[in-house]
Design a protein around this motif. Sequence first.
Motif, PDB file in Angstrom:
ATOM      1  N   ILE A 197       0.832  -1.204   0.000  1.00  0.00           N
ATOM      2  CA  ILE A 197       0.000   0.000   0.000  1.00  0.00           C
ATOM      3  C   ILE A 197       0.866   1.253   0.000  1.00  0.00           C
ATOM      4  O   ILE A 197       0.627   2.208  -0.750  1.00  0.00           O
ATOM      5  N   GLU A 198       1.906   1.268   0.838  1.00  0.00           N
ATOM      6  CA  GLU A 198       2.745   2.464   0.927  1.00  0.00           C
ATOM      7  C   GLU A 198       3.513   2.707  -0.368  1.00  0.00           C
ATOM      8  O   GLU A 198       3.776   3.851  -0.742  1.00  0.00           O
ATOM      9  N   TRP A 200       2.300   2.206  -3.320  1.00  0.00           N
ATOM     10  CA  TRP A 200       1.336   2.893  -4.184  1.00  0.00           C
ATOM     11  C   TRP A 200       1.102   4.326  -3.716  1.00  0.00           C
ATOM     12  O   TRP A 200       1.013   5.250  -4.531  1.00  0.00           O
ATOM     13  N   LEU A 201       1.006   4.537  -2.408  1.00  0.00           N
ATOM     14  CA  LEU A 201       0.767   5.888  -1.904  1.00  0.00           C
ATOM     15  C   LEU A 201       1.902   6.827  -2.273  1.00  0.00           C
ATOM     16  O   LEU A 201       1.691   8.029  -2.501  1.00  0.00           O
ATOM     17  N   THR A 233      -6.103   9.179  -3.885  1.00  0.00           N
ATOM     18  CA  THR A 233      -6.355   7.787  -3.517  1.00  0.00           C
ATOM     19  C   THR A 233      -7.574   7.627  -2.623  1.00  0.00           C
ATOM     20  O   THR A 233      -7.807   8.425  -1.709  1.00  0.00           O
ATOM     21  N   LEU A 256      -8.700   4.590  -0.202  1.00  0.00           N
ATOM     22  CA  LEU A 256      -8.106   3.393   0.399  1.00  0.00           C
ATOM     23  C   LEU A 256      -9.142   2.721   1.286  1.00  0.00           C
ATOM     24  O   LEU A 256      -9.547   3.279   2.310  1.00  0.00           O
ATOM     25  N   HIS A 315       1.628   9.199   6.614  1.00  0.00           N
ATOM     26  CA  HIS A 315       1.042   9.816   5.415  1.00  0.00           C
ATOM     27  C   HIS A 315      -0.034  10.813   5.854  1.00  0.00           C
ATOM     28  O   HIS A 315      -1.229  10.502   5.844  1.00  0.00           O
ATOM     29  N   LEU A 356      -3.702  11.444   4.348  1.00  0.00           N
ATOM     30  CA  LEU A 356      -4.832  10.525   4.477  1.00  0.00           C
ATOM     31  C   LEU A 356      -5.851  11.060   5.480  1.00  0.00           C
ATOM     32  O   LEU A 356      -5.499  11.427   6.607  1.00  0.00           O
ATOM     33  N   ASP A 376      -7.155  12.491  -0.036  1.00  0.00           N
ATOM     34  CA  ASP A 376      -6.980  11.042   0.004  1.00  0.00           C
ATOM     35  C   ASP A 376      -7.774  10.496   1.178  1.00  0.00           C
ATOM     36  O   ASP A 376      -7.615  10.962   2.316  1.00  0.00           O
TER      37      ASP A 376
END
Length: 676
Positions: A51-52, A54-55, A61, A63, A190, A193, A209
């Motif tokens: 996942i990280e 891709w982030l 995003t 998620l 992150h 998010l 996100d």
Amino acid sequence: MFELILVADWSASSTRDPATPKKDAVWICADLHGEQTVQYCRTRADGIAFIEDWLARGHRTLLGFDFAMGWPAGFAEVLTGERRALAVWDWLAQRIEDGADNRNNRFDVAQEINRAFPGVGPLWGHPAGRSYPDLPERGRDRCDHGVPEHRRVEDYAPSAQSALKLFTTGSVGSQALMGCAALAGLRRRHPSLTVWPQETGFRFVPDTDLIVEIYPSLHEPDPHEIKDAGQVMATARALRAASADWFTAPAVEPDADRIAAEEGWILGVLPPSSCFALPPGTDWTPVDTALETLRRDCAPVTGIEDVPVGTATGRILARSLVATRANPPATNAAVDGWAFDHATLRPGPIPVAPGRAAAGQPFAGVVPPGHALRILTGAEVPAGADTVALQEDAMVEGDRLKLKAIPKAGANTRGAGEDVATGDPVLPAGRLMRPTDVGFAIAAGHGTLPVRTPLRVGVLSTGDEITAPGSLTGIPDVNRPMLLAMLRAWGLAPVDLGCVPDAGNALAAALDGAEVDAILTSGGASAGDEDHLSRLLRDRGGVHHWRIAIKPGRPLALGRWNGTPLFGLPGNPVAAFTCAALFARPALLQMAGAGWRMPERLSVPAAFSKRKKAGRTEVLRARLRDGRAEVFRSEGSGLVSGLSWAEGFVLLDDAARDVEPGTPVPYLSFAALGLG
């Protein structure tokens, strides 16, 4: 709405999963602009790393994780002192130990949680043969802990398991403990998010996100040898097609703010306001609330094209116009008569200058001082003149002009730019062009106009009982021809989508195939066995509001299908007409580029008596006679004759009121609704 969608099917396993992909493990689908990658992860650490990665690529995003991101009412406050699910996340992150090989201490942490509550529980479930004194093995062994078994959202997803259950088949509580601890760390690393709805409330936040809770069982799995993989693929595709309504629909819940912050919500699970089975104490959506939602969400979608000005009647002006020439372009005569310079006249007969001025045939010279020149209506006032005397007030004898009276300076002339000067505003953007507007645009110098391309609105009837007009069996299709005619009257482009039977697949296919900007349906919007529209919208569409507090008008659905605004009108013709006029019209006109148009209501004395209860707006078919509002003999919405009899509506808001003859009431004419 999102470039990247990540969907994770999580696991609370205590061991590393095998190298060969298996079910009940961590599966993640990465969907970038519709292109999907599915990853099997042997550990949660591998999943977070995937996942990280891709982030780090910087895409906007969404998620989604398939575990509870909140707990039932009261859980967070007892454990942390705050009524916030995210406080529990942080509490767990400080205590959960999750090794690179999946070894973890979740049952020990669960015991610590239970010790914060009175009685026994609320968490339960652990492996047989292991001793956890403060963690009951069976749910029935709990008592007096004071926490409900389910969150509010689980009332509407009956197969969803309680987040309090940590072990045995169907348990999701362990995933919630492990997953929320992991997400707390992910959020620290992150900061972009944001958690929906715990941090956002029940609203869609653009350019953010989002972390959301998902429920893959809502979607039929894609074909795959391992069901978990097929589920994350199908869920990602469903989220790709989702509208902003998915994020806002739960806002109709009572106590919505508390639910959002403390319990959270499963994205895609819609509350009972979507199917009319509202719980006790839940109010219907007020008319003003539904209208405000439409005003906010139905933005213009039409393009712009240039058309000859003579063809622009009935079209919507795309840009504001200014005059490219003055009207009149020059000072001209308002009457037939004689032109002269007022200041140079002398007493007695006036010498007549040779020649004349006519419309389109201006005088080429200069009128000598003290002289008069023959001039006709519309002719440009020549140089050397500033006033026109009426022909009826003058008499010519030879080469001399005698006037009965000398008019005031400037009399009987129209000044240059008197109507509109070059550069003056002429018509605003959004104007629904009338023949008179076309004339004004031409006078202001325009030969072509920028107008909106016509908004295409599909009209669909539903029901096995519906028959074609003229049929002597079944129920004639009153609604579709009526609605198509209403759309034409509003300057829109109606598209006849026909009539479909009471079959969900047929209705879905008709809606999927509708290449239009908006859809009007009639029938099927209630909650009966054959009301497929409400079920399809709940499962596949997006819903703004259901069960609007209006009479007639129940049921009425306002939502989206594949992102296209859909107005699910009642099957009853009177209710369909009423809801189309009051709800669809302003939204469709705004989508067409005409702006949000609310018609003007008149206050007139009533010619009737009525006692109205509080709770819903009531719309009465009415007409004006001798300045007073009469209403139709019956409020029964099955009497279509009342629509033909009426010339407008009397609208009584949701307050209780007694109306007697002479009481002022709001009257809205059909003409003001564009249906006169």
